[in-house]
Each structure stands twice: as C-alpha cells, then as structure tokens.
Design an enzyme around this catalytic site. Structure first.
Site, PDB file in Angstrom:
ATOM      1  N   HIS A   1       0.867  -1.189   0.000  1.00  0.00           N
ATOM      2  CA  HIS A   1       0.000   0.000   0.000  1.00  0.00           C
ATOM      3  C   HIS A   1       0.896   1.229   0.000  1.00  0.00           C
ATOM      4  O   HIS A   1       1.686   1.400   0.931  1.00  0.00           O
ATOM      5  CB  HIS A   1      -0.887  -0.003   1.245  1.00  0.00           C
ATOM      6  CG  HIS A   1      -1.733  -1.228   1.358  1.00  0.00           C
ATOM      7  ND1 HIS A   1      -3.064  -1.235   1.027  1.00  0.00           N
ATOM      8  CD2 HIS A   1      -1.422  -2.498   1.736  1.00  0.00           C
ATOM      9  CE1 HIS A   1      -3.558  -2.464   1.213  1.00  0.00           C
ATOM     10  NE2 HIS A   1      -2.580  -3.253   1.639  1.00  0.00           N
TER      11      HIS A   1
ATOM     12  N   ASP B   1       3.551  -5.227   2.296  1.00  0.00           N
ATOM     13  CA  ASP B   1       2.261  -4.698   2.763  1.00  0.00           C
ATOM     14  C   ASP B   1       2.333  -3.203   3.136  1.00  0.00           C
ATOM     15  O   ASP B   1       1.924  -2.368   2.354  1.00  0.00           O
ATOM     16  CB  ASP B   1       1.718  -5.548   3.919  1.00  0.00           C
ATOM     17  CG  ASP B   1       0.202  -5.547   4.004  1.00  0.00           C
ATOM     18  OD1 ASP B   1      -0.442  -4.972   3.113  1.00  0.00           O
ATOM     19  OD2 ASP B   1      -0.341  -6.152   4.956  1.00  0.00           O
ATOM     20  N   ASP B   2       2.791  -2.893   4.330  1.00  0.00           N
ATOM     21  CA  ASP B   2       2.921  -1.499   4.794  1.00  0.00           C
ATOM     22  C   ASP B   2       4.259  -1.421   5.523  1.00  0.00           C
ATOM     23  O   ASP B   2       4.312  -1.361   6.759  1.00  0.00           O
ATOM     24  CB  ASP B   2       1.778  -1.150   5.761  1.00  0.00           C
ATOM     25  CG  ASP B   2       0.411  -1.382   5.138  1.00  0.00           C
ATOM     26  OD1 ASP B   2      -0.062  -0.521   4.391  1.00  0.00           O
ATOM     27  OD2 ASP B   2      -0.174  -2.462   5.390  1.00  0.00           O
TER      28      ASP B   2
ATOM     29  N   HIS C   1      -8.100  -8.565  -0.669  1.00  0.00           N
ATOM     30  CA  HIS C   1      -7.621  -9.029   0.634  1.00  0.00           C
ATOM     31  C   HIS C   1      -8.640 -10.035   1.183  1.00  0.00           C
ATOM     32  O   HIS C   1      -9.831  -9.725   1.282  1.00  0.00           O
ATOM     33  CB  HIS C   1      -7.537  -7.877   1.629  1.00  0.00           C
ATOM     34  CG  HIS C   1      -6.354  -6.969   1.446  1.00  0.00           C
ATOM     35  ND1 HIS C   1      -6.110  -6.290   0.290  1.00  0.00           N
ATOM     36  CD2 HIS C   1      -5.345  -6.636   2.302  1.00  0.00           C
ATOM     37  CE1 HIS C   1      -4.996  -5.565   0.431  1.00  0.00           C
ATOM     38  NE2 HIS C   1      -4.509  -5.758   1.651  1.00  0.00           N
TER      39      HIS C   1
ATOM     40  N   GLU D   1      -6.855 -12.892   5.885  1.00  0.00           N
ATOM     41  CA  GLU D   1      -5.899 -12.214   6.770  1.00  0.00           C
ATOM     42  C   GLU D   1      -6.548 -12.184   8.161  1.00  0.00           C
ATOM     43  O   GLU D   1      -6.120 -12.900   9.054  1.00  0.00           O
ATOM     44  CB  GLU D   1      -5.603 -10.791   6.260  1.00  0.00           C
ATOM     45  CG  GLU D   1      -4.655  -9.994   7.150  1.00  0.00           C
ATOM     46  CD  GLU D   1      -4.575  -8.500   6.761  1.00  0.00           C
ATOM     47  OE1 GLU D   1      -5.509  -7.974   6.128  1.00  0.00           O
ATOM     48  OE2 GLU D   1      -3.566  -7.849   7.132  1.00  0.00           O
TER      49      GLU D   1
HETATM   50  N1  ADE Z   1      -4.751  -1.447   4.185  1.00  0.00           N
HETATM   51  C1  ADE Z   1      -3.462  -1.230   4.437  1.00  0.00           C
HETATM   52  N2  ADE Z   1      -2.886  -2.335   4.957  1.00  0.00           N
HETATM   53  C2  ADE Z   1      -3.839  -3.279   5.029  1.00  0.00           C
HETATM   54  C3  ADE Z   1      -3.868  -4.629   5.458  1.00  0.00           C
HETATM   55  N3  ADE Z   1      -2.788  -5.243   5.951  1.00  0.00           N
HETATM   56  N4  ADE Z   1      -5.034  -5.279   5.394  1.00  0.00           N
HETATM   57  C4  ADE Z   1      -6.120  -4.659   4.915  1.00  0.00           C
HETATM   58  N5  ADE Z   1      -6.144  -3.402   4.495  1.00  0.00           N
HETATM   59  C5  ADE Z   1      -5.024  -2.709   4.542  1.00  0.00           C
HETATM   60 ZN    ZN Z   2      -2.522  -5.260   2.272  1.00  0.00          ZN
END
Ligand code: ADE
Ligand code: ZN
Length: 332
Positions: free
Chosen positions: A15, A273-274, A192, A195
């Site tokens: 993201h 991911d982030d 997604h 998770e």
């Molecule tokens: N938006 C940003 N990171 C995310 C994640 N790990 N899962 C779902 N939405 C997200």
């Molecule tokens: Zn994600």
C-alpha cells in the site's frame, strides 16, 4: 549471487500510503500543518497497537500527502528503495478514497504517483504498476465509485483493481458489481481475504469477486480442501509474513504457514504490505523467510518468477522481466 540482496525480487502487494517513511510524513505534516503526533513517536516510529489502530494510523499518515508532487516524491522514494534491494518490479496499491479525503482528484493523484514511478525507473530500471483499491469498510457504494473513476480515467500504469480495508466488515457479495465492472474494463483483480477472516472469507472472495490473486490468503491453511483448491486453481497468494506477525495473525515467523502452503503446491509471492508500519522491507521478507524455512536461492527466484507470471502488466513487459530474472539466475 549468494546473498538475498542479489536475488531479483518482485512485489505485488504494498500500500503506497502505508509505505511512507515516517520522516517523509513528518516533513509533509510540517509543510501542510497536519498534527501527526498521535501516530509517530519521538523516535520517529509509527505508533499503533492492533489492526483497528493500525488502520487509523494509516489514515492519518495518508492525510499529509496533499499535492501531486507530494505523491511523486512518495512513489519515487518507495520505488528507489525497492530497486536498492534488488527488486525489478513492483505493484503498489493506491487508494483514491484517501487522496480524495486529502483534497486531491483521482487524475492528479495518479499522475503524481506515475511521475515518481517513471523517475525511479529512469535511474534504476525498476518497472512499476498501480492497483486502485476500494476500502471495504467504506462500503459497496464507495468501492463502486472507485471502480467507475478508474475505468473513466484510464492510465497505462493503473492496471489493476482491488479490495482492502477491514475484512471483518461487509460480505464479498456486496462488492461483486464493482469487480465485474473492473474485470470488463480489462483490469487485473485481487482482494484481501484470509488475513483477519478465515477460510470462509477466502471462499466467498473467490466466488463473488472471481479473483485469481488473493491479498494474504494464508488462513486457507485452516481448511485442507481449500488449500488443495488454491493449488488446483493456481490462485496466487500475495503473502506478507512480516505484516501477519506484526499484526498478531501469527505469533512468530516459524509458525507462519507460508512454507507449508508452498509445499502443498500453492503459488506464493512475498510482499511487505505497509513496510515501515511493520518494521519490514521486501528484502527483509525474502531474507527472513529464506532463513527461517531454509529456502535456497532457487526457491527465492521461483517466488519472484511466480510474482512476474501473476503481475498485472502487458506481455512485452512480462517477457522483459523474465529475461532479466533468467539472466540473474545464470549469473549475468
Ligand atoms: N490497508 C493497508 N494495509 C492493510 C492490510 N494489511 N489489510 C487490509 N487493508 C489494509
Ligand atoms: Zn494489504
């Protein structure tokens, strides 16, 4: 080539707002007069404690990017970092809702991001694409609005459409219409699932969204028939092990199912991911997984090949990337 940094890498799941280094967020917060003290501590680290507070911190971090130039610098910074770790390809999730909340039109958001991707490519040869996401907890109307905006404003680097946000909210059936529109417009699709939701969430995403790629998808491990289905149907998982351990989906990496899923024949890619929120990078994902599960260089190259095979890019680009991968494999 005997270190992970020398392994050509490809990323399918990151993201862009969640990839913002805290120092860049502080810089733009100062410039635009935004208070970010609740999300960045005195050591310059993001502060959050669970998935809900992470999503809120991500919203605040996003709010400091207000101009196309801000977004250019963000994407350029991220793609240069990726390239420095040996990546030859990256797809970023972009969030038109977050840009809109910061006062930016979809077009200027995309043009800003694209300029940064092109600048990084000129210097490093890294190839980049964007996947526009709808935010699940903003509801079906908002996700459909994003789909319409993407389709109505085509851009050569926006090649995919996806669904992110809180998986615990809203059934995939609610988003089927947006995914049909995206599919008909020729966009690649991913969602997604698996998770924070279990196997039933994955099954519903496959049925209602008809995706061939899943963000995470790792909780398929709780249902062995579903694991077999993913392998049989060649569904590609965008696995983010560092994110999953940081958010507490698994306690430690050695209990993460990535290795078992791969052994069972499921198509696996590795992703960050982030990254600064979770103390990771794409390079760290490759090296920590390789070390924990004794993956060889060939295993790692295979993961990159899976990502390139599943990338939302044109065939000429894909073939060029595969040539680069093969030449690295052959010591070139
Ligand atoms: N938006 C940003 N990171 C995310 C994640 N790990 N899962 C779902 N939405 C997200
Ligand atoms: Zn994600």
């Amino acid at each position: 080539m005997n270190e992970t940094v020398g392994v050509p890498k490809a990323e399918l799941h990151c993201h862009i707002e969640g990839a913002a280094p805290p120092r860049l967020v502080l810089q733009f917060a100062d410039q635009h007069g935004v208070d970010v003290s609740e999300i960045i501590d005195g050591n310059g680290q993001y502060v959050w404690s669970d998935f809900t507070t992470f999503l809120k911190a991500y919203d605040v971090a996003s709010s400091v990017f207000k101009t196309p130039a801000d977004y250019s610098l963000l994407s350029e910074t991220y793609f240069r970092m990726l390239a420095a770790e040996g990546a030859i390809y990256g797809e970023i999730f972009i969030s038109p809702d977050h840009a809109q909340a910061a006062g930016l039109s979809y077009r200027s958001y995309v043009e800003g991001l694209a300029a940064g991707i092109e600048r990084a490519k000129t210097d490093t040869a890294i190839e980049g694409r964007m996947i526009a996401i709808g935010v699940r907890h903003f509801g079906a109307a908002s996700v459909e609005r994003v789909a319409k905006e993407v389709i109505g404003n085509p851009h050569p680097l926006v090649t995919g459409f996806g669904l992110a946000g809180d998986e615990r909210s809203g059934h995939p059936a609610n988003f089927a219409k947006a995914f049909r529109m995206a599919e008909e417009a020729g966009l690649g699709t991913t969602a997604h699932a698996g998770e924070f939701g279990g196997p039933e969430s994955i099954t519903a995403a496959l049925e209602f969204l008809r995706v061939k790629r899943l963000g995470h998808g790792v909780r398929a491990i709780e249902d062995k028939d579903l694991v077999k289905r993913l392998a049989d149907e060649k569904i590609v998982l965008e696995v983010c092990p560092g994110s999953n351990t940081a958010l507490g989906v698994y306690t430690v990496l050695r209990f993460h199912p990535v290795n078992i899923l791969r052994r069972e024949g499921v198509k696996i890619t590795l992703n960050s991911d982030d990254p600064p929120f979770f103390g990771t990078t794409l390079g760290k994902e490759y090296s920590s997984v390789a070390e924990t599960f004794s993956w060889t260089l060939d295993d790692q190259l295979d993961v990159t090949r899976t990502a390139i095979d599943a990338a939302f890019c044109d065939e000429t680009t894909r073939n060029r990337l595969l040539v680069r991968l093969d030449s690295a494999k052959n010591g070139g």
